[in-house]
Every structure is written in structure tokens, then in C-alpha cells.
Scaffold this motif. Structure first.
Motif, PDB file in Angstrom:
ATOM      1  N   UNK A   1      59.193 -80.983   3.567  1.00 24.16           N
ATOM      2  CA  UNK A   1      59.739 -82.277   3.970  1.00 24.16           C
ATOM      3  C   UNK A   1      61.232 -82.177   4.272  1.00 24.16           C
ATOM      4  N   UNK A   2      61.632 -82.761   5.394  1.00 22.15           N
ATOM      5  CA  UNK A   2      63.028 -82.785   5.850  1.00 22.15           C
ATOM      6  C   UNK A   2      63.561 -81.418   6.273  1.00 22.15           C
ATOM      7  N   UNK A   3      62.683 -80.431   6.427  1.00 24.05           N
ATOM      8  CA  UNK A   3      63.118 -79.095   6.852  1.00 24.05           C
ATOM      9  C   UNK A   3      62.821 -78.808   8.323  1.00 24.05           C
ATOM     10  N   UNK A   4      62.498 -79.853   9.082  1.00 25.26           N
ATOM     11  CA  UNK A   4      62.178 -79.645  10.491  1.00 25.26           C
ATOM     12  C   UNK A   4      62.688 -80.816  11.323  1.00 25.26           C
ATOM     13  N   UNK A   5      62.915 -80.531  12.606  1.00 23.24           N
ATOM     14  CA  UNK A   5      63.261 -81.557  13.585  1.00 23.24           C
ATOM     15  C   UNK A   5      62.083 -81.734  14.529  1.00 23.24           C
ATOM     16  N   UNK A   6      61.732 -82.959  14.778  1.00 21.22           N
ATOM     17  CA  UNK A   6      60.645 -83.252  15.710  1.00 21.22           C
ATOM     18  C   UNK A   6      61.239 -83.558  17.082  1.00 21.22           C
ATOM     19  N   UNK A   7      60.848 -82.780  18.081  1.00 18.82           N
ATOM     20  CA  UNK A   7      61.327 -82.987  19.448  1.00 18.82           C
ATOM     21  C   UNK A   7      60.275 -83.742  20.251  1.00 18.82           C
TER      22      UNK A   7
ATOM     23  N   UNK B   1      53.676 -77.249   6.080  1.00 20.29           N
ATOM     24  CA  UNK B   1      54.046 -75.940   6.619  1.00 20.29           C
ATOM     25  C   UNK B   1      55.542 -75.641   6.481  1.00 20.29           C
ATOM     26  N   UNK B   2      56.380 -76.633   6.765  1.00 18.07           N
ATOM     27  CA  UNK B   2      57.826 -76.403   6.798  1.00 18.07           C
ATOM     28  C   UNK B   2      58.568 -77.020   5.612  1.00 18.07           C
TER      29      UNK B   2
ATOM     30  N   UNK C   1      62.358 -76.264  14.651  1.00 17.46           N
ATOM     31  CA  UNK C   1      62.192 -77.179  15.783  1.00 17.46           C
ATOM     32  C   UNK C   1      60.701 -77.291  16.078  1.00 17.46           C
ATOM     33  N   UNK C   2      60.152 -78.477  15.897  1.00 22.04           N
ATOM     34  CA  UNK C   2      58.731 -78.702  16.149  1.00 22.04           C
ATOM     35  C   UNK C   2      58.599 -79.586  17.377  1.00 22.04           C
TER      36      UNK C   2
END
Length: 297
Positions: free
Chosen positions: A132-138, A129-130, A12-13
Motif C-alpha cells: 500500500x502506497x508504494x506505487x503510482x497509478x498512471x 504485489x507492491x 509505476x503501474x
């Protein structure tokens, strides 16, 4: 619904803009060990915004990554980013100088400044860092901002679908999904805290944002005359690219005005009269980018 209820493999970013609503989103996630906090610095935020950011890190003890765009001067080469320290945050306009030299000025109806200085470097950092497609942007978009929310979120919240609403982009989540507080309620919450963002609503974090109506730009210039002079030097100077531009490369604001044109047009209107006129209109609360532009397309 609480942030802890989201259980999945993606990081979660939290995209922190420097505004009060965005900071409230940071507050909701600050105890989550899987949350990561990122601030994109344009070098044009109000000095009080930088102090607010430093206060948040100090009081909430979060690990905030601060990024600045690195503009590749070669044509057809995209931007990159660099990590800067918290004490390096300042209103020096350096990212704007780099962007204007290569791309020319953004317009109020084509605000590519957000894409160049926030969205693109933010995504490159997260991909590095995470993965591609391995994080959700909040993103800190509230329940009472339906025009800014995608169709899927509006349906989930049983809110009317705005005519210009778009579909939700993959990997994007919003404050409205986990919190129903509206603007006034969040402002009330901040009044109870030991620190706050020490600027009035009409200034916003990006003081001379090109999305603002002309009277708001004029009022900001009257409130921050020294900042206005520096802004004119950078955005109307010889270092701004003009080659290949459809319009005069300095004319960033509505009615194709320079910043200096706006000041001239409102020179005979007193600060208090202009402020009171704005307070009585809907434009005081709209069209201002008052929470600062988010790192979102």
C-alpha cells in the motif's frame, strides 16, 4: 517530459483500459524496466478490443497482467481478483453476471460497475504485489480532456480549471503530465502503426456502456445485434438482484430504460440515418465512455 525523467522509489503501474489513448500511454512506458502494466477485464469488451490487447503484447513484448474481479456472494464482503492468461480474454460477460447477481444493475448516473469490476480489484492486486502506497497509478487521460483532470494537474499545465474539477488523489498520475498530444494526434499516430484498434469511435470498448446517450446505445445495438441479444439476456434476466433497489433493477440507461426499451424506441430509425445524425452532433464525441472506463474512483 519523458517517463524516464521520473526518478523515485515508487513503482509505476500503468492502468491499461484497452483504448487507443491508454495504449499510447503503455507505449511511452514500454521501455521502462520499472513500469508494470495491468488490464482489468470485465468480460464485456468488444472482441476487437481483446485482439488489440493481444496485438500490443505481441508487437511490444510487454508483460501485461490481466485481472478479473471475483465477487464474494456474502453481503458486506468486498470483491477480490484473479489473474487470467492473455488467451482467456473473451466477451463472456461472466464478471457482469457475478456483479449483477450480488449488487443489481448500475445506473447511468451511478456507474458502480467501474468501481466493482476495475478500481477495487486493481487496488487490491497492487497492494498485494507492491504494498500500500508504494506505487503510482498512471491513467491515460489526455491534455485535451481538462474536465477529467484534477485541479493540481490543470494548474501545472496552465489550463483553465473546470468548475467541477476535484483535487488530485494521492498516487495518481496522468498522461497529460508527460504528453501534450490531443485525440486527433494520437489517432494519427495509430494510423502509422502496423496494428490498430479495429472499432469505430461510437462503439467504444464497452459496447453498451451505461454512460452512453440513448442514440449511441441504439446505434451500437444496430451495429452489433448478436452482442445486444446476449447483453439483454444478462442484464435483464432473472439473475439480476432486485431486492432493496430503488428503481426497477433492469433500468440501467437514461430515462430509466431497459436495453430492450432502447432498441424498441429506435426501431424505426435506420442505422445510417442514426449514424449520420450522431456524427453531426457533439454527442458523437462525448458522453460515451469511448476510451473505456478507467480503474479510477
Amino acid at each position: 517530459m519523458k517517463p524516464e525523467q521520473f526518478i523515485h522509489d515508487k513503482k509505476k503501474v500503468i492502468s491499461f483500459s484497452g483504448g487507443r489513448t491508454s495504449a499510447y500511454l503503455v507505449h511511452l512506458f514500454r521501455s521502462d524496466p520499472d513500469a508494470h502494466f495491468v488490464f482489468m477485464d470485465t468480460g464485456a469488451e468488444h472482441p476487437a478490443t481483446y485482439q488489440f490487447i493481444k496485438d500490443i503484447v505481441k508487437h511490444w513484448d510487454i508483460n501485461l497482467v490481466c485481472l478479473r474481479v471475483v465477487v464474494n456472494p456474502q453481503i458486506n464482503k468486498g470483491v477480490s481478483y484473479k489473474i487470467i492468461q492473455l488467451d482467456e480474454l473473451k466477451q463472456d460477460l461472466e464478471p457482469w453476471k457475478e456483479m449483477l447477481k450480488k449488487y443489481g444493475s448500475p445506473y447511468y448516473d451511478m456507474p458502480f460497475c467501474t468501481a466493482r469490476m476495475k478500481t477495487e480489484p486493481f487496488e487490491k492486486y497492487c497492494n498485494d504485489v507492491f504494498g500500500k502506497n508504494n506505487y503510482e497509478r498512471w491513467i491515460g487521460i489526455r491534455f485535451d480532456e481538462p474536465k477529467r483532470l484534477p485541479i493540481e494537474v490543470l494548474q501545472k499545465l496552465n489550463l483553465p480549471i473546470h468548475a467541477k474539477a476535484s483535487h488530485q488523489k494521492k498516487g495518481f498520475r496522468y498522461l497529460a503530465e508527460i504528453c501534450e498530444l490531443e485525440k486527433d494526434q494520437i489517432l494519427d499516430w495509430w494510423e502509422e502503426q502496423p496494428f490498430d484498434l479495429a472499432i469505430t469511435e461510437h462503439l467504444g470498448n464497452c459496447v453498451f456502456c451505461i454512460k452512453k446517450h440513448l442514440n449511441k446505445v441504439a446505434l451500437a445495438a444496430k451495429d452489433e445485434p448478436e452482442q445486444a441479444v446476449k447483453w439483454i439476456e444478462v442484464t435483464e434476466g432473472l439473475g439480476v438482484r432486485s431486492e432493496g433497489r430503488k428503481y426497477n433493477h433492469h433500468r440501467m440507461y437514461r430515462e430509466r430504460m431497459h436495453m430492450s426499451d432502447v432498441i424498441e424506441a429506435f426501431k424505426d430509425q435506420g442505422r445510417d440515418a442514426l449514424y449520420n445524425a450522431l456524427r453531426s452532433s457533439k454527442r458523437y464525441e462525448s458522453g460515451s465512455c469511448s476510451e473505456s472506463c478507467e480503474a479510477i474512483v
